[in-house]
Motif scaffolding. Structure first.
Motif, PDB file in Angstrom:
ATOM      1  N   TYR A 148      34.453  39.699  36.672  1.00  0.00           N
ATOM      2  CA  TYR A 148      34.695  39.594  37.970  1.00  0.00           C
ATOM      3  C   TYR A 148      35.471  39.434  38.367  1.00  0.00           C
ATOM      4  O   TYR A 148      36.698  39.690  39.191  1.00  0.00           O
ATOM      5  N   GLU A 201      55.560  45.275  28.064  1.00  0.00           N
ATOM      6  CA  GLU A 201      56.680  44.779  29.421  1.00  0.00           C
ATOM      7  C   GLU A 201      56.211  42.740  29.296  1.00  0.00           C
ATOM      8  O   GLU A 201      56.930  42.118  29.355  1.00  0.00           O
ATOM      9  N   MET A 233      60.257  52.680  31.750  1.00  0.00           N
ATOM     10  CA  MET A 233      58.990  51.217  31.831  1.00  0.00           C
ATOM     11  C   MET A 233      59.075  50.702  33.130  1.00  0.00           C
ATOM     12  O   MET A 233      59.865  50.390  34.233  1.00  0.00           O
ATOM     13  N   SER A 234      57.546  51.083  33.519  1.00  0.00           N
ATOM     14  CA  SER A 234      57.141  50.137  35.400  1.00  0.00           C
ATOM     15  C   SER A 234      57.123  48.961  34.983  1.00  0.00           C
ATOM     16  O   SER A 234      56.902  48.332  34.272  1.00  0.00           O
ATOM     17  N   GLU A 236      43.951  42.987  35.352  1.00  0.00           N
ATOM     18  CA  GLU A 236      44.700  44.258  34.528  1.00  0.00           C
ATOM     19  C   GLU A 236      45.023  44.173  32.796  1.00  0.00           C
ATOM     20  O   GLU A 236      45.836  43.170  32.749  1.00  0.00           O
ATOM     21  N   THR A 293      56.173  47.214  38.293  1.00  0.00           N
ATOM     22  CA  THR A 293      55.222  47.436  39.213  1.00  0.00           C
ATOM     23  C   THR A 293      54.343  46.003  39.116  1.00  0.00           C
ATOM     24  O   THR A 293      53.969  46.598  37.655  1.00  0.00           O
ATOM     25  N   VAL A 294      54.611  44.530  39.043  1.00  0.00           N
ATOM     26  CA  VAL A 294      53.537  43.901  38.892  1.00  0.00           C
ATOM     27  C   VAL A 294      51.510  44.358  40.170  1.00  0.00           C
ATOM     28  O   VAL A 294      52.426  44.398  41.533  1.00  0.00           O
ATOM     29  N   PRO A 295      50.453  44.443  39.626  1.00  0.00           N
ATOM     30  CA  PRO A 295      49.680  44.957  40.180  1.00  0.00           C
ATOM     31  C   PRO A 295      49.756  43.369  40.773  1.00  0.00           C
ATOM     32  O   PRO A 295      50.192  42.514  40.694  1.00  0.00           O
ATOM     33  N   GLN A 296      49.144  43.658  41.684  1.00  0.00           N
ATOM     34  CA  GLN A 296      48.551  42.243  43.030  1.00  0.00           C
ATOM     35  C   GLN A 296      47.476  41.630  41.843  1.00  0.00           C
ATOM     36  O   GLN A 296      46.700  42.412  41.796  1.00  0.00           O
ATOM     37  N   PRO A 297      47.683  39.919  42.610  1.00  0.00           N
ATOM     38  CA  PRO A 297      46.391  39.691  41.850  1.00  0.00           C
ATOM     39  C   PRO A 297      45.098  40.241  42.445  1.00  0.00           C
ATOM     40  O   PRO A 297      45.345  40.314  43.724  1.00  0.00           O
ATOM     41  N   PRO A 298      44.059  39.864  41.417  1.00  0.00           N
ATOM     42  CA  PRO A 298      42.924  40.863  42.341  1.00  0.00           C
ATOM     43  C   PRO A 298      42.215  38.974  42.955  1.00  0.00           C
ATOM     44  O   PRO A 298      42.953  38.286  42.915  1.00  0.00           O
ATOM     45  N   GLU A 304      35.865  31.284  40.358  1.00  0.00           N
ATOM     46  CA  GLU A 304      35.206  31.564  38.781  1.00  0.00           C
ATOM     47  C   GLU A 304      33.860  30.692  38.591  1.00  0.00           C
ATOM     48  O   GLU A 304      33.090  31.671  38.261  1.00  0.00           O
ATOM     49  N   LEU A 305      33.640  29.611  38.846  1.00  0.00           N
ATOM     50  CA  LEU A 305      32.469  28.982  38.216  1.00  0.00           C
ATOM     51  C   LEU A 305      31.155  29.803  38.956  1.00  0.00           C
ATOM     52  O   LEU A 305      30.346  30.020  38.368  1.00  0.00           O
ATOM     53  N   ARG A 327      47.936  38.468  34.669  1.00  0.00           N
ATOM     54  CA  ARG A 327      47.666  40.257  34.203  1.00  0.00           C
ATOM     55  C   ARG A 327      47.216  40.070  32.591  1.00  0.00           C
ATOM     56  O   ARG A 327      47.513  38.957  31.859  1.00  0.00           O
ATOM     57  N   ASN A 383      53.203  37.227  40.800  1.00  0.00           N
ATOM     58  CA  ASN A 383      52.234  37.840  41.766  1.00  0.00           C
ATOM     59  C   ASN A 383      51.220  37.612  41.030  1.00  0.00           C
ATOM     60  O   ASN A 383      49.732  38.402  41.866  1.00  0.00           O
ATOM     61  N   GLY A 384      50.124  37.135  40.590  1.00  0.00           N
ATOM     62  CA  GLY A 384      49.240  36.969  39.959  1.00  0.00           C
ATOM     63  C   GLY A 384      49.116  36.852  38.478  1.00  0.00           C
ATOM     64  O   GLY A 384      49.946  36.295  37.542  1.00  0.00           O
ATOM     65  N   GLN A 429      38.650  23.255  41.704  1.00  0.00           N
ATOM     66  CA  GLN A 429      40.263  23.656  41.487  1.00  0.00           C
ATOM     67  C   GLN A 429      39.497  25.387  40.917  1.00  0.00           C
ATOM     68  O   GLN A 429      39.839  26.323  41.173  1.00  0.00           O
ATOM     69  N   GLN A 430      37.918  24.790  40.023  1.00  0.00           N
ATOM     70  CA  GLN A 430      37.615  26.447  39.484  1.00  0.00           C
ATOM     71  C   GLN A 430      36.541  27.016  40.140  1.00  0.00           C
ATOM     72  O   GLN A 430      36.105  27.585  39.731  1.00  0.00           O
TER      73      GLN A 430
END
Lengths: 451, 451
Positions: free
Chosen positions: A351, A361, B1-2, A355, B4-9, B44-45, A276, A273-274, B40-41
């Motif tokens: 920016y 993990e 151990m969790s 995380e 859960t994968v955080p959502q991508p920013p 970010e750039l 880290r 999903n992204g 592609q970037q």
């Protein structure tokens, strides 16, 4: 052939150039070298900058101590606060958290740009320093904080600013590299190698920050923040030192064609999903053929993998007065040029807000060594435990231990290397080993990297 | 151990940022990669710069050719002059002297900053480009012109700006390194190794610029100018290529524990009355244990020795579309940041005005190989000639050559390595050998470096 040697160009005259007021905080090994370079190369530096560097004072704790020809007594002051308020540029080489932190904030508040080698301060409270630089429109530079003379901060921050860094892996602490190198060369154990490093000046009287990995972890947090445009705090860095690396571990690594090095690793971890990021410091077994394996003594070397650039390596002296002073003066010239020609250096870039992934993990390959009862079925039991946690074994080395006492139980030493497995799975396996009578002791747990 | 994968920013949104107009000159391998990375970037750039990069056009000779998804046909133009006049930033990856030179001057005249990978142009006419950048207050950057993806220009220009560089020695041409590496591994001769390099795309159909050392010499002139704050023209660089390196030379080097590499060397030469600088490119025998000896295939590596920093090494990919594009985009981000935040990048620094020392006044160690008559006294005669010119012999290897014809004279092959001696003395000795009947041919003259 003409033997005429041309006259050397007249040393370029810089007296007509404007002056920048430079405050130096600290006059230890690095501070003294900074002052020497400014004194000896003043004219050259002035021409590179377009202004003269005029050292207005050197803040020290003890004004009465003689510090050699390049630290004139007249410049010494024990009022650093007054000094930084009147400076255009502040060079901080005193180290420690306070009063360095307060002085740098005060300096920036009064409009001075700051050059610091203070990795501990940056790792612990970089955020407030970055913020002050931003608010007051001054430069905050710290090339010397990571890998001494090796240009690393600037390449990561600027040269690779158009690329996507995937991974930085390196040897960034000279003391621990010196100790591990000595252990490898002489089969010494950690204690003896440390004592000899202390005698030769490669380790400090209190070696904690180096041998426990804290120094390397501070550098990893700085590198990760820069490489991934995210704020990576010291607490986000998993840190293991080298105090428990034994002569047996080094020998076992040798049998496997590997060398043990203290590595700082920061990397992107792509997930479903992204992504880290991971930042960690630990001793690891790397192949003898890996370029980092041949980094000897107190040298530093860093590998960077970036999407477009591919693999890059940087190598050089990671510590010492003159190398650190070289890195500081590079920053001083840049910050001074900004003063003269306008513009500001790079700011904090966070920016991306990636995380950190908790260590458990991550997936790693391991080398573990155990002392076990020497009886049929033990190996099967251990392999079964690992396999139950999804850990697959790569190699096993077993050795009978000759007991000294008559009638005592027969023991064996088992060294196991594994394929990549979840850290949490290895932790669970080790917990299981701890609670079984078959395994008398878990002697080492080390990662395997660089394949 | 969790688990859960955080959502991508959320991909940072850059649409609200101002735009910078970017013109790209050339859409070959490098240009295409530059456009891919910008596409592609882009977000970010934009966040690293504080502005979006908006590609306003790509100048090509043939607008009808399909160049893949990252080079939209709508952006192609065959009027580069109109394109650069309306740009904030111009990326030049067309190569060659004209029209690149005229276009870059026109771009700067109209206020655009310029990023170029054009080493030949910089070496031949860097002065007028630097001057235009200065007059019009724009940036001129060229990290990609030397050693591809390896950050080298910026470290030399900025990180080491507070130090005193003594020497830069490196492998900066991938094609010749690939060929010499292949000759070393397979005992192939130059022609076969070149043909195979051409087949694999490591050498161009016309390999002259690489194998004759011209490309390496252009890079040496750029590095020497930056390192010594002096204007070093291409004509100041002594240049020898690798076309006359034979399989016999490689074998002879191997017997001496050495490897042959094409080196670019720029250094300060301290003299009684001051100092001059030397810039040169030639194949040389270096010890197998030297870090440059293990640089294989098309990789580049550069050693820098500076007064305070000590020895530094940089290693990575010296050519190729993506690595070169990485270096270019690093420069683009810097130049773009200057646009947004003010300030200018480094200018030409040539205050030191050091003169170049002619090759014949330098001292080098040599390996020479001769075919001679095999009769008593020949070795003494040769040694006597060398000694007469003040050249002292380090090692001699002699081999009888079996002649194919009955009654023909007996011949021997002599390989001699010398201690350091004046280049002019070696030239005089070789002249003498050419004019004596004893020496039938001078088969090779190579320098020995890296001790």
């Amino acid at each position: 052939m003409s033997q005429t040697v041309p006259q050397p160009p007249a040393s370029p005259d810089s007296s007509s150039l404007p002056a920048l007021r430079v405050a130096v905080l600290g006059a230890g090994t690095v501070g003294t070298e900074v002052l020497r370079l400014i004194a000896q190369q003043g004219d050259e530096l002035a021409h590179r900058i377009g202004a003269r560097l005029e050292v207005t004072g050197v803040a020290v704790r003890d004004r009465t101590k003689d510090r050699g020809e390049h630290v004139p007594a007249a410049l010494l002051t024990d009022d650093p606060s007054a000094l930084v308020r009147e400076a255009d540029l502040v060079i901080e080489v005193m180290g420690g958290i306070e009063p360095a932190r307060a002085l740098l904030l005060e300096a920036m508040e009064h409009g001075a740009s700051v050059v610091t080698a203070n990795k501990a301060l940056l790792a612990q409270d970089g955020a407030s320093l970055y913020e002050a630089a931003d608010v007051h429109g001054v430069d905050l530079s710290f090339e010397a904080a990571v890998a001494g003379a090796i240009p690393l901060v600037r390449p990561v921050r600027e040269s690779l600013a158009g690329d996507r860094i995937q991974r930085v892996m390196g040897i960034v602490n000279g003391t621990t590299n010196y100790i591990l190198d000595a252990m490898t060369r002489t089969s010494a154990d950690f204690g003896d190698a440390l004592a000899s490093a202390q005698e030769l000046g490669y380790a400090e009287a209190d070696p904690t920050a180096d041998v426990e990995g804290h120094d390397a972890a501070a550098k990893a947090s700085i590198l990760a923040s820069l490489a991934f445009h995210s704020r990576v705090r010291l607490a986000d860095v998993h840190c293991e030192g080298i105090t428990s690396v034994s002569a047996q571990d080094i020998a076992a690594a040798g049998r496997m064609g590997r060398t043990i090095k203290l590595l700082s690793i920061v990397e992107r971890v792509e997930e479903e999903n992204g992504e880290r990021i991971s930042a960690r410091v630990y001793p690891a077994l790397i192949p003898d053929s890996h370029p980092l394996a041949s980094v000897s003594e107190a040298y530093n070397a860093v590998f960077i993998e970036a999407e477009a650039a591919g693999s890059l390596m940087f190598y050089g002296q990671g510590a010492g007065g003159a190398p650190t002073a070289s890195a500081i003066l590079g920053d001083v010239v840049s910050a001074a040029r900004s003063r003269v020609h306008g513009g500001v250096g790079p700011r904090e870039s966070r920016y991306a807000e990636l995380e950190s992934i908790p260590l458990e993990e991550l997936r790693s390959a391991f080398y573990i060594s155990l002392t076990v009862q020497d009886r049929p079925g033990v190996l099967a039991e251990i392999a079964g435990t690992l396999s139950g946690y999804g850990i697959s074994i790569s190699t096993i080395h077993q050795e009978l231990l000759h007991s000294r006492e008559e009638g005592s139980q027969a023991l064996a030493h088992i060294g196991i290397s594994t394929h990549r497995a979840l850290e949490s799975a290895m932790t669970a396996s080790l917990d299981m080993f701890s609670s079984t009578a078959t395994v008398l002791s878990i002697d080492s747990v080390l990662r395997i990297e660089g394949d």
